[in-house]
Write a protein that holds these residues in place. Structure first.
Motif, PDB file in Angstrom:
ATOM      1  N   HIS A 148       0.863  -1.190   0.000  1.00  0.00           N
ATOM      2  CA  HIS A 148       0.000   0.000   0.000  1.00  0.00           C
ATOM      3  C   HIS A 148       0.893   1.232   0.000  1.00  0.00           C
ATOM      4  N   ARG A 149       0.580   2.154  -0.927  1.00  0.00           N
ATOM      5  CA  ARG A 149       1.347   3.389  -1.000  1.00  0.00           C
ATOM      6  C   ARG A 149       0.490   4.479  -1.598  1.00  0.00           C
ATOM      7  N   LYS A 150       0.385   5.588  -0.904  1.00  0.00           N
ATOM      8  CA  LYS A 150      -0.346   6.772  -1.371  1.00  0.00           C
ATOM      9  C   LYS A 150      -1.758   6.430  -1.812  1.00  0.00           C
ATOM     10  N   GLY A 151      -2.438   5.630  -1.023  1.00  0.00           N
ATOM     11  CA  GLY A 151      -3.832   5.306  -1.307  1.00  0.00           C
ATOM     12  C   GLY A 151      -4.040   4.183  -2.295  1.00  0.00           C
ATOM     13  N   LEU A 152      -2.963   3.660  -2.879  1.00  0.00           N
ATOM     14  CA  LEU A 152      -3.081   2.592  -3.870  1.00  0.00           C
ATOM     15  C   LEU A 152      -2.667   1.251  -3.280  1.00  0.00           C
ATOM     16  N   LEU A 153      -3.422   0.238  -3.620  1.00  0.00           N
ATOM     17  CA  LEU A 153      -3.108  -1.133  -3.223  1.00  0.00           C
ATOM     18  C   LEU A 153      -2.608  -1.884  -4.449  1.00  0.00           C
ATOM     19  N   ARG A 154      -1.466  -2.539  -4.289  1.00  0.00           N
ATOM     20  CA  ARG A 154      -0.951  -3.429  -5.326  1.00  0.00           C
ATOM     21  C   ARG A 154      -0.859  -4.825  -4.733  1.00  0.00           C
ATOM     22  N   LEU A 155      -1.568  -5.745  -5.338  1.00  0.00           N
ATOM     23  CA  LEU A 155      -1.612  -7.129  -4.876  1.00  0.00           C
ATOM     24  C   LEU A 155      -1.191  -8.026  -6.033  1.00  0.00           C
ATOM     25  N   SER A 156      -0.123  -8.782  -5.839  1.00  0.00           N
ATOM     26  CA  SER A 156       0.360  -9.618  -6.932  1.00  0.00           C
ATOM     27  C   SER A 156       0.562 -11.053  -6.465  1.00  0.00           C
ATOM     28  N   VAL A 157       0.351 -11.966  -7.409  1.00  0.00           N
ATOM     29  CA  VAL A 157       0.599 -13.397  -7.188  1.00  0.00           C
ATOM     30  C   VAL A 157       1.470 -13.877  -8.330  1.00  0.00           C
ATOM     31  N   ARG A 158       2.632 -14.412  -7.992  1.00  0.00           N
ATOM     32  CA  ARG A 158       3.569 -14.929  -8.993  1.00  0.00           C
ATOM     33  C   ARG A 158       3.830 -16.403  -8.705  1.00  0.00           C
ATOM     34  N   ASP A 159       3.773 -17.237  -9.744  1.00  0.00           N
ATOM     35  CA  ASP A 159       4.042 -18.666  -9.562  1.00  0.00           C
ATOM     36  C   ASP A 159       5.198 -19.088 -10.456  1.00  0.00           C
ATOM     37  N   ASP A 160       5.752 -20.270 -10.151  1.00  0.00           N
ATOM     38  CA  ASP A 160       6.853 -20.809 -10.945  1.00  0.00           C
ATOM     39  C   ASP A 160       6.382 -21.962 -11.820  1.00  0.00           C
ATOM     40  N   GLY A 161       5.133 -21.885 -12.269  1.00  0.00           N
ATOM     41  CA  GLY A 161       4.537 -22.978 -13.026  1.00  0.00           C
ATOM     42  C   GLY A 161       4.877 -22.970 -14.505  1.00  0.00           C
ATOM     43  N   ILE A 162       4.002 -23.592 -15.287  1.00  0.00           N
ATOM     44  CA  ILE A 162       4.283 -23.816 -16.700  1.00  0.00           C
ATOM     45  C   ILE A 162       3.997 -22.592 -17.566  1.00  0.00           C
ATOM     46  N   GLY A 163       3.318 -21.606 -17.023  1.00  0.00           N
ATOM     47  CA  GLY A 163       3.011 -20.409 -17.792  1.00  0.00           C
ATOM     48  C   GLY A 163       1.997 -20.675 -18.891  1.00  0.00           C
ATOM     49  N   ALA A 164       1.730 -19.648 -19.672  1.00  0.00           N
ATOM     50  CA  ALA A 164       0.760 -19.764 -20.766  1.00  0.00           C
ATOM     51  C   ALA A 164       1.021 -18.659 -21.777  1.00  0.00           C
ATOM     52  N   ALA A 165       0.521 -18.872 -22.988  1.00  0.00           N
ATOM     53  CA  ALA A 165       0.633 -17.838 -24.012  1.00  0.00           C
ATOM     54  C   ALA A 165      -0.251 -16.651 -23.644  1.00  0.00           C
ATOM     55  N   PRO A 166       0.150 -15.425 -23.984  1.00  0.00           N
ATOM     56  CA  PRO A 166      -0.644 -14.242 -23.608  1.00  0.00           C
ATOM     57  C   PRO A 166      -2.090 -14.301 -24.083  1.00  0.00           C
ATOM     58  N   GLN A 167      -2.310 -14.883 -25.275  1.00  0.00           N
ATOM     59  CA  GLN A 167      -3.682 -14.925 -25.794  1.00  0.00           C
ATOM     60  C   GLN A 167      -4.590 -15.820 -24.972  1.00  0.00           C
ATOM     61  N   ALA A 168      -4.017 -16.703 -24.161  1.00  0.00           N
ATOM     62  CA  ALA A 168      -4.850 -17.575 -23.326  1.00  0.00           C
ATOM     63  C   ALA A 168      -5.660 -16.762 -22.330  1.00  0.00           C
ATOM     64  N   PHE A 169      -5.112 -15.610 -21.912  1.00  0.00           N
ATOM     65  CA  PHE A 169      -5.803 -14.790 -20.925  1.00  0.00           C
ATOM     66  C   PHE A 169      -6.794 -13.818 -21.575  1.00  0.00           C
ATOM     67  N   GLU A 170      -6.783 -13.760 -22.890  1.00  0.00           N
ATOM     68  CA  GLU A 170      -7.722 -12.907 -23.608  1.00  0.00           C
ATOM     69  C   GLU A 170      -8.789 -13.716 -24.332  1.00  0.00           C
ATOM     70  N   ALA A 171      -8.759 -15.043 -24.162  1.00  0.00           N
ATOM     71  CA  ALA A 171      -9.700 -15.902 -24.869  1.00  0.00           C
ATOM     72  C   ALA A 171     -11.129 -15.637 -24.410  1.00  0.00           C
ATOM     73  N   ALA A 172     -12.069 -15.947 -25.289  1.00  0.00           N
ATOM     74  CA  ALA A 172     -13.476 -15.697 -24.973  1.00  0.00           C
ATOM     75  C   ALA A 172     -13.969 -16.543 -23.815  1.00  0.00           C
ATOM     76  N   ASN A 173     -13.303 -17.681 -23.568  1.00  0.00           N
ATOM     77  CA  ASN A 173     -13.740 -18.550 -22.467  1.00  0.00           C
ATOM     78  C   ASN A 173     -12.870 -18.402 -21.227  1.00  0.00           C
ATOM     79  N   ALA A 174     -12.050 -17.354 -21.167  1.00  0.00           N
ATOM     80  CA  ALA A 174     -11.251 -17.098 -19.966  1.00  0.00           C
ATOM     81  C   ALA A 174     -12.122 -16.361 -18.943  1.00  0.00           C
ATOM     82  N   TYR A 175     -13.125 -17.064 -18.435  1.00  0.00           N
ATOM     83  CA  TYR A 175     -14.126 -16.421 -17.594  1.00  0.00           C
ATOM     84  C   TYR A 175     -13.540 -15.922 -16.273  1.00  0.00           C
TER      85      TYR A 175
END
Length: 274
Positions: A207-234
């Motif tokens: 938290h800094r100057k009224g802003l919250l930054r919350l991040s989660v990072r994993d060491d897994g297999i990853g994915a292509a960027p388009q996977a997160f923009e897919a129509a079924n990425a609900y």
């Protein structure tokens, strides 16, 4: 006889007509593009709404199953014990003193068993309520709820956790915002559990100057960027919708074979610029 020939220069008129026609074509093209974008957005909203309803129905079904299988069986057992106690008590007056004393001992054991069944039912009710809305969010606030959720997740998923939270002086957000942040965090962890095949996760909450930054990072297999923009990425769509409702933003970086990093940036108080 004679003839009069007049020449009129219409170059500028033709240029103006061509410019007008070009502007009209550009406008029509922009309108078509905007219409397609709106149609796509509308379709995604409808798909997200349908997916949300399906998820809610699955959750109702799960809760109904748990209530039936766990609470239902406990209540049936309690009913049988109560009926047994009723019959034994009605017969107690006809028993001899020694026999009556032995029956009283059996009834005390039965009462103890009933008490254990009641405790189990209370625990099950508490677990179901916690699944629906963690009480720690109401009683101890967002920061404690986030840490509790992270610990619960890594314990069940058997992952190593690198946890760092720096929120000293941060205001406790309003309930609607706190719930949104908590649900977004849950979905981030859920993505790790479902797709990442990770061994460890790193959670950073600042938290800094009224802003919250919350991040989660994993060491897994990853994915292509388009996977997160897919129509079924609900899941991703839901996170972005929750964040956008409060003026927040979700950023996702993922590299095949090198894991995924998801970060929420959101203002804890109205009027802050993210």
């Amino acid at each position: 006889r004679g003839a009069v020939v007049t020449f009129i220069d219409i170059t500028e008129r033709r240029r103006a007509a061509d410019a007008l026609r070009g502007a009209k074509e550009q406008l029509e093209q922009r309108v078509r593009e905007r219409t397609r974008a709106l149609e796509t957005a509308l379709r995604q909203v409808r798909e997200l709404a349908a997916r949300s309803e399906a998820v809610r129905e699955e959750e109702r079904t799960r809760i109904a199953r748990e209530v039936h299988d766990e609470l239902g069986s406990l209540l049936v057992a309690l009913k049988m014990d109560v009926n047994w106690m009723d019959r034994r008590l009605s017969e107690q007056a006809r028993r001899q003193p020694e026999e009556a004393e032995g029956m009283r001992e059996r009834m005390r054991c039965k009462c103890q068993n009933m008490s254990r069944l009641i405790e189990s039912a209370v625990d099950n009710v508490g677990r179901i309520i916690t699944d629906l809305r963690p009480s720690i969010l109401d009683h101890q606030g967002l920061w404690a709820a986030l840490e509790w959720q992270a610990q619960e997740f890594v314990a069940s998923a058997e992952l190593a956790l690198d946890w760092r939270m720096a929120v000293d002086g941060a205001p406790e957000p309003a309930k609607p915002l706190a719930i949104a942040v908590f649900r977004i965090f849950q979905e981030m962890l859920s993505n790790v559990g479902r797709h990442a095949r990770a061994r460890r996760i790193a959670v950073r909450i600042r938290h800094r100057k009224g802003l919250l930054r919350l991040s989660v990072r994993d060491d897994g297999i990853g994915a292509a960027p388009q996977a997160f923009e897919a129509a079924n990425a609900y899941g991703v769509m839901g996170m972005r919708e929750r964040a956008g409702h409060f003026g927040g933003d979700i950023r996702i970086k993922s590299v095949l074979g090198r894991g995924t990093h998801m970060e929420l940036t959101i203002a804890l108080t109205p009027g802050e610029v993210t």
